[in-house]
Design a protein around this motif. Structure first.
Motif, short mmCIF file in Angstrom:
data_model
loop_
_atom_site.label_atom_id
_atom_site.label_comp_id
_atom_site.label_asym_id
_atom_site.label_seq_id
_atom_site.Cartn_x
_atom_site.Cartn_y
_atom_site.Cartn_z
N ASP A 273 -34.39 -5.10 -69.68
CA ASP A 273 -33.45 -6.22 -71.14
C ASP A 273 -34.59 -7.21 -70.76
N LYS A 274 -33.86 -7.71 -71.62
CA LYS A 274 -34.54 -9.22 -71.81
C LYS A 274 -33.59 -9.88 -72.33
N HIS A 275 -33.63 -11.12 -72.36
CA HIS A 275 -32.39 -12.35 -72.68
C HIS A 275 -33.65 -13.79 -73.13
N CYS A 276 -32.87 -14.74 -74.11
CA CYS A 276 -34.27 -15.96 -73.80
C CYS A 276 -32.78 -16.77 -73.84
N ALA B 265 -16.86 -6.56 -72.46
CA ALA B 265 -16.47 -7.21 -70.91
C ALA B 265 -17.42 -6.97 -69.23
N LEU B 266 -18.76 -7.70 -69.75
CA LEU B 266 -20.35 -7.33 -68.61
C LEU B 266 -19.96 -8.77 -68.08
N SER B 267 -19.48 -9.05 -67.31
CA SER B 267 -19.52 -10.29 -66.43
C SER B 267 -18.30 -11.27 -67.65
N PRO B 268 -17.51 -10.60 -67.72
CA PRO B 268 -15.77 -11.63 -68.74
C PRO B 268 -16.11 -13.06 -68.06
N ALA B 269 -15.87 -13.05 -67.13
CA ALA B 269 -15.23 -14.48 -66.72
C ALA B 269 -16.77 -15.84 -67.60
N ASP B 270 -17.52 -15.58 -67.46
CA ASP B 270 -18.53 -16.37 -68.32
C ASP B 270 -18.20 -17.05 -69.70
N ASP B 271 -17.96 -16.04 -70.43
CA ASP B 271 -17.54 -16.87 -71.75
C ASP B 271 -16.26 -17.92 -71.11
N HIS B 272 -14.98 -17.56 -69.71
CA HIS B 272 -14.24 -18.85 -69.18
C HIS B 272 -15.30 -20.42 -69.82
N PHE B 273 -16.19 -19.85 -68.45
CA PHE B 273 -17.38 -21.02 -67.46
C PHE B 273 -17.63 -21.86 -68.87
N ILE B 274 -18.62 -21.18 -70.25
CA ILE B 274 -18.97 -21.32 -71.44
C ILE B 274 -17.76 -22.54 -71.85
N ARG B 275 -16.66 -21.89 -72.40
CA ARG B 275 -16.21 -22.16 -73.09
C ARG B 275 -15.69 -24.14 -72.94
N GLN C 38 -25.06 -22.63 -63.08
CA GLN C 38 -24.46 -21.41 -63.95
C GLN C 38 -25.12 -20.96 -65.53
N LEU C 39 -26.33 -21.41 -65.71
CA LEU C 39 -27.37 -20.75 -66.63
C LEU C 39 -27.49 -19.78 -66.13
N VAL C 40 -28.03 -19.14 -64.62
CA VAL C 40 -28.71 -18.82 -63.66
C VAL C 40 -27.66 -16.99 -64.29
N ALA C 41 -26.60 -17.58 -63.28
CA ALA C 41 -25.29 -17.03 -62.80
C ALA C 41 -25.02 -16.22 -63.86
N SER C 42 -24.88 -16.77 -65.22
CA SER C 42 -24.21 -16.53 -66.35
C SER C 42 -25.53 -15.28 -66.86
N VAL C 43 -26.32 -16.03 -66.83
CA VAL C 43 -27.90 -14.23 -67.34
C VAL C 43 -27.76 -13.17 -66.65
N LEU C 44 -28.01 -13.61 -64.92
CA LEU C 44 -28.53 -12.56 -64.48
C LEU C 44 -27.23 -11.38 -64.10
N SER C 45 -26.17 -12.01 -64.16
CA SER C 45 -24.92 -11.33 -64.05
C SER C 45 -24.43 -10.35 -65.09
N LYS C 46 -24.41 -10.32 -65.90
CA LYS C 46 -24.70 -9.57 -67.62
C LYS C 46 -25.49 -8.72 -67.15
N ILE D 272 -37.76 -13.02 -69.40
CA ILE D 272 -36.98 -13.80 -69.70
C ILE D 272 -37.63 -14.74 -70.46
N ASP D 273 -37.07 -14.67 -71.94
CA ASP D 273 -38.15 -15.96 -72.46
C ASP D 273 -37.51 -16.55 -73.07
N MET D 274 -38.75 -18.11 -72.45
CA MET D 274 -37.66 -18.87 -72.50
C MET D 274 -38.69 -20.09 -73.32
N PRO D 275 -38.66 -19.99 -74.84
CA PRO D 275 -38.79 -21.67 -75.45
C PRO D 275 -39.59 -22.56 -75.34
N VAL D 276 -39.93 -23.16 -75.32
CA VAL D 276 -40.90 -24.47 -74.47
C VAL D 276 -40.28 -25.66 -75.70
#
Lengths: 502, 502
Positions: free
Chosen positions: A170-173, A246-256, A268-276, A287-291
């Motif tokens: 899997d990947k995440h940017c 509904a993969l890690s559905p609480a994340d949307d609420h925290f992001i809101r 919160q970012l770490v928990a959001s990405v890795l829980s999903k 993890i792709d991290m454009p700097v």
């Protein structure tokens, strides 16, 4: 101590914050002492929620013997016209005391976070409670054990996908770079190499396009878990919208609540990405991290701090994680907006002569790095293998097969309205402001209007003459075109041209 | 980049959170990309606010070419029917970055706090922002310098009263004890002694009566600053509602979010109390702190921590502050509710034979302590002097003169509905639960119904027979009486009776 009122729909969308509207002369308000902003428990059959009270004055739209619900409250209760609901003072949810404990600087364990996550999903915490929670977790206020506990609690509160003993890549940017639509290409290459890659993506929240928006131009993406499994079992990969799963559905609420606060909380970012990722069943995550100065991660130091916490939490969760730091100085490819980005993706997969070389190179870098992560990989061979799968047409064929499995491929459309923005003077292009070029694309209608956005005609380093086209605006209506054009013309420095010195 | 719509009133009371309602097909929502919960800048003539968007669906109560405002948004904009307002994306207020800095653990200076206070008062920060702010300040996250800076910023953002070179005495009770209505008696005694005591009080927020509610039974309390000054210049003291005076007006906004979060933040409490006292022009302040297991301050340790921070911040602000720790085990006097408490106050001032001795003793203790604080005092003589002023009738005369100056004295009324609650068995009264007896008074209608509440007929230590009356419920309607009675009968342990062992 409860009394009932007939429920009506208010037709008012308050997003996810449940609101109940009651008349100022309502007998329940008077006897219970309810006032505007009181939190009220509403019971209907076997469901209950806690909603915030707004009081409607005499002569407005609400009858004295009715209670109206916001769209989200109506849905959460499963209400139907004519239902009578009971109204009472709620006991404060147990998790509210956990939020207070965290605000006072105490450490929470997994049960504490699980209570907060559960009450969040059940609409029993208010937006104020959630704002207090994300604030209490901001800065460096979660230690590693707490970040692990929060991540696990978020994962376990939702659906999880199980792929047995398979390697699942899997990947995440960590976002912020317009047009950086590598994911469809990477999934196609990695699936063509024979690995599982059940990719779920989000729609745009604040950007002109999310991967799900771009993919939706080419194929259906709103698949449920059973359909996702069928696609992945047939083709190895998929490219679906995560919102329906509904993969890690609480994340949307925290992001809101984090988004309007503009909080940039590492934990919160770490928990959001890795829980999903954990919920999706990934075993190896890149993890792709454009700097870059106008990207989300603005410095090497910020990237390193984020990377350390991501790696340690991933390890605790049993995920193999690797970091991929990339250049975040400027947009990638030509298109910014769902259809315009889809055209770039297809040009790369189809090996078109004019395919954007930066998008191709980034996708190959990422796919190569991912292939190197697999347990059976000959490390260092990944990029060559990725290039061979792309150049042979295997990746294109795999992408088309995935689209077919998801419901059928379609070509991206072209916007009816287009106009060119030209160089005000001769010079060399030295910088592009990621944030403002994204804003222009949004004003043109992206992502709501799929074919709207910006098409860049120049790259950093290009020399150009006065009057040479810099980029095109694409819109579906003349009004939106004029709107984006007015903003573009009001700004200086979206594209930085050095003065010609020849 | 702004467009206009006709404003209409929604009649919806959202308390102080400004909300704007727009139709889901509104052209401005579409072109600007506004969605539910978006923060929107609304410009009308020379005023502007930031409001939260709620989206109204088709077929509901809002026309597509109108925008409706909540009651607070309508008032803040000074809108009138037919006004056209402009709608745009707001720049985030500068103070939002200060809130983030505090959430990330940085220190703020007075300019930082002043910006937050100013944007709070101008409705430019959302409730989420305010929740983040109070959370970021909770626990031990403000140091002393920051608490001083916040207190000064809160004081300076509102009206201040200036009494020249006079000694100005004041008191504040850190609440939580039902019926503890010493203030009118203390003001009468201290003003009779010749000192200035411009007392402002609050209405009840969560209790059955605030001092302003109780005073309002006996005299008008909603005076403006000019009227307050006339009363104090004539009589030395006053007893008015602080809500109309804008002394430290941001405090109400912070309390509005702290209350639902149930935060008990020492530094916010210190800033709240001392900014109001400093704004009122006090020079010497006595803080009454009842300590008991069901009072607001539950332990000697909590009282000490709060006292230390109160004293050091007061010193930095140039206020002379003294602490008065009192017994917070049980309600004071007999009445709980505005009129019932006013009757207790009048009985003490009038030296009635059945006047509650505990209320009289507490008022004399506090008045004596305050008189000892004055620069010209012979320390230790205060209580004797207070008792002499009360027993001579001087305090009663001063109280009546203050009531007359505020607009005229009136006797408290008696509730139409009354019922006695009786002892279920013989025994000795060993405890009264402050919180639940207050809840019963509120269910009977207090403070909304002035004559409603509870009248205690027994004191801690009393021995009683089975069936002996414990307390009376007072209500204005049979429904409210039944409501309070049902709750009272459902509870055990509101009054604790030990089993008789004789």
């Amino acid at each position: 101590m409860t009394e009932t009122l007939a429920l009506v729909s208010s037709g008012i969308d308050t997003y996810r914050q449940p609101v109940v509207y009651m008349h100022e002369d309502c007998h329940i308000c008077r006897s219970e002492g309810f006032a505007a902003q009181t939190r009220i428990r509403i019971d209907l059959k076997d469901r209950w929620i806690i909603a915030t009270l707004n009081v409607v004055g005499r002569g407005a739209w609400l009858a004295v013997d009715q209670a109206a619900l916001s769209v989200s409250a109506w849905a959460a209760l499963g209400a139907e016209i004519g239902d009578d609901a009971a109204f009472s003072h709620p006991e404060p949810p147990a998790s509210a005391s956990m939020i207070r404990a965290k605000a006072y600087g105490e450490r929470l364990d997994q049960a504490g976070f699980a209570g907060i996550v559960s009450d969040t999903l059940n609409s029993r915490l208010s937006d104020l409670d959630l704002a207090a929670f994300v604030t209490a977790c901001a800065g460096d206020r979660l230690n590693e054990a707490e970040t692990v506990a929060l991540t696990r609690a978020m994962k376990e509160a939702g659906q999880t996908l199980d792929w047995g003993q398979h390697t699942v890549l899997d990947k995440h940017c960590v976002g912020g770079l317009p047009g950086n639509r590598t994911t469809p290409i990477v999934v196609a290459i990695v699936a063509a190499a024979g690995y599982l890659f059940p990719k779920t993506s989000s729609r745009a929240i604040t950007s002109p396009a999310g991967t799900a928006d771009t993919m939706e131009v080419m194929a259906p993406v709103a698949l449920d878990a059973a359909a996702l499994r069928r696609v992945v079992e047939a083709e190895g990969g998929c490219l679906v919208w995560g919102g329906g799963l509904a993969l890690s559905p609480a994340d949307d609420h925290f992001i809101r609540v984090e988004r309007p606060l503009d909080f940039d909380s590492t934990d919160q970012l770490v928990a959001s990405v890795l829980s999903k990722k954990a919920a999706a069943g990934a075993t190896h995550v890149l993890i792709d991290m454009p700097v870059g100065p106008t990207a989300k991660v603005r410095s090497a130091g910020a990237a390193e701090a984020l990377g350390i916490r991501l790696s340690s939490v991933a390890k605790a969760l049993g995920l193999n994680l690797a970091l991929h730091i990339s250049d975040g100085m400027a947009p990638v490819g030509r298109g910014i907006g769902p259809a315009l980005e889809a055209m770039d993706v297809l040009a790369v997969l189809r090996r078109a002569p004019d395919a954007p070389v930066d998008l191709r190179a980034r996708a190959l870098d990422l796919a190569g790095h991912l292939l190197d992560l697999a347990p059976d990989a000959v490390v260092g061979q990944g990029r060559v293998r990725a290039q061979s799968l792309l150049d042979s047409g295997a990746a294109e064929a795999k992408f088309m097969a995935i689209c077919a499995a998801q419901g059928g491929f379609r070509e991206p459309g072209t916007a009816a309205q287009q106009i060119e923005i030209r160089a005000p003077h001769a010079g060399q292009l030295t910088a592009i402001d990621n944030r403002r070029i994204a804003r222009i694309a949004k004003l043109a209608g992206a992502p709501r209007q799929k074919s709207a956005g910006v098409r860049l005609l120049v790259r950093i380093g290009d020399h150009m003459d006065k009057g040479q086209p810099l980029y095109e605006l694409h819109a579906e209506t003349p009004g939106e075109l004029a709107y984006a054009l007015a903003y573009a013309e009001s700004q200086t420095g979206v594209l930085t041209l050095s003065e010609a010195v020849s």
